[in-house]
Design a protein around this motif. Structure first.
Motif, short mmCIF file in Angstrom:
data_model
loop_
_atom_site.label_atom_id
_atom_site.label_comp_id
_atom_site.label_asym_id
_atom_site.label_seq_id
_atom_site.Cartn_x
_atom_site.Cartn_y
_atom_site.Cartn_z
N ASN A 290 0.84 -1.19 0.00
CA ASN A 290 0.00 0.00 0.00
C ASN A 290 0.88 1.25 0.00
N ILE A 291 0.81 2.03 -1.08
CA ILE A 291 1.71 3.17 -1.25
C ILE A 291 1.46 4.24 -0.19
N GLU A 292 0.21 4.56 0.07
CA GLU A 292 -0.11 5.59 1.07
C GLU A 292 0.39 5.17 2.45
N GLU A 293 0.21 3.90 2.79
CA GLU A 293 0.68 3.41 4.08
C GLU A 293 2.20 3.54 4.18
N ALA A 294 2.89 3.22 3.10
CA ALA A 294 4.36 3.31 3.08
C ALA A 294 4.82 4.74 3.32
N ILE A 295 4.20 5.70 2.67
CA ILE A 295 4.60 7.10 2.81
C ILE A 295 4.22 7.62 4.19
N TYR A 296 3.08 7.19 4.69
CA TYR A 296 2.60 7.66 6.00
C TYR A 296 3.52 7.20 7.12
N LEU A 297 4.09 5.99 6.99
CA LEU A 297 4.85 5.40 8.08
C LEU A 297 6.36 5.55 7.95
#
Length: 253
Positions: A198-205
């Protein structure tokens, strides 16, 4: 994250399997450094070898090539300083939250009083205080993940590996767990390697994102995510990174 200190060095790791008469490569010549206290995300499409890489680092699989170094010393096989949280948690349904969390300590022969104190510390940390006597069937998906995280922390790992731990959660619970794991990471100061597609999860974390190619998995790009925390997924800088990573991500096979 302390960039002056390399905690884990992944040096030219490859893994392949014999399938029938063929040798199939899962990952090829993967090399990167993980810094002390870093939240490093490994991102890539399905079947690109992310889990295989994590299994090698965790000592669950022996690589066909390459070496691993922890604090400058080569490690082979499993190491007690590395612990893992799986997507499939395999909680024991006949055991309570407390019994599941303390199970590893019990196997190690830690006395009951000490292991209960350690387990309680991490049950409190993941905000499950009051659920010590509950059974897995009485817990939500997010609560079960918290049990898995608490259980992993009881071994006092220096590195925590997390294999798509929120992949089966609904969107709202997933977001809540992303918040929680950041708080735990900031409080405990451990190094985390987190696998997701999940790209958004990667950037968020992530402090950094290692983007892997489609199978056989290789490192395609490494992104430094220099955004303040807590992050806003609607921030223009966040969206710009998302667009860049998305356009560079291979389609799943």
């Amino acid at each position: 994250m302390d960039k002056s200190r390399v905690k884990l060095k992944v040096d030219n790791i490859s893994q392949s399997y014999v399938v029938g008469d063929e040798v199939l490569d899962a990952i090829l010549n993967v090399s990167f450094d993980v810094y002390d206290n870093e939240f490093l995300v490994i991102l890539g499409p399905g079947n690109c070898g992310k889990t295989v890489l994590l299994n090698v680092i965790g000592g669950l699989e022996k690589p066909t090539g390459g070496k691993l170094y922890l604090d400058g010393e080569e490690i082979v096989g499993s190491d007690k300083r590395i612990s893992m949280v799986f997507q499939e948690l395999a909680l024991m349904p006949w055991k309570t939250v407390m019994e599941n969390v303390e199970f590893g300590l019990q196997i190690e022969g830690v006395d009951k009083k000490t292991r209960r104190e350690i387990a309680q510390k991490y049950i409190d940390l993941v905000q499950l205080t009051g659920f010590e006597k509950s059974y897995p069937s009485q817990l939500s998906g997010g609560m079960k993940q918290r049990v898995g995280i608490a259980r992993a922390y009881t071994s006092n790992p220096e590195i925590l590996l997390m294999d798509e731990p929120f992949g089966q959660l609904d969107a709202q619970t997933r977001y809540s767990m992303q918040e929680e794991i950041q708080k735990i990471w900031q409080q405990e100061k451990r190094t985390i390697l987190f696998v997701t597609n999940n790209i958004e999860e990667a950037i968020y974390l992530g402090d950094r994102i290692i983007l892997m190619s489609k199978s056989p998995g290789k490192i395609k790009e490494i992104y430094d995510i220099d955004l303040p925390r807590p992050r806003n997924s609607m921030d223009p800088e966040f969206l710009a990174i998302r667009k860049e990573v998305s356009e560079n991500t291979d389609l799943a096979l």
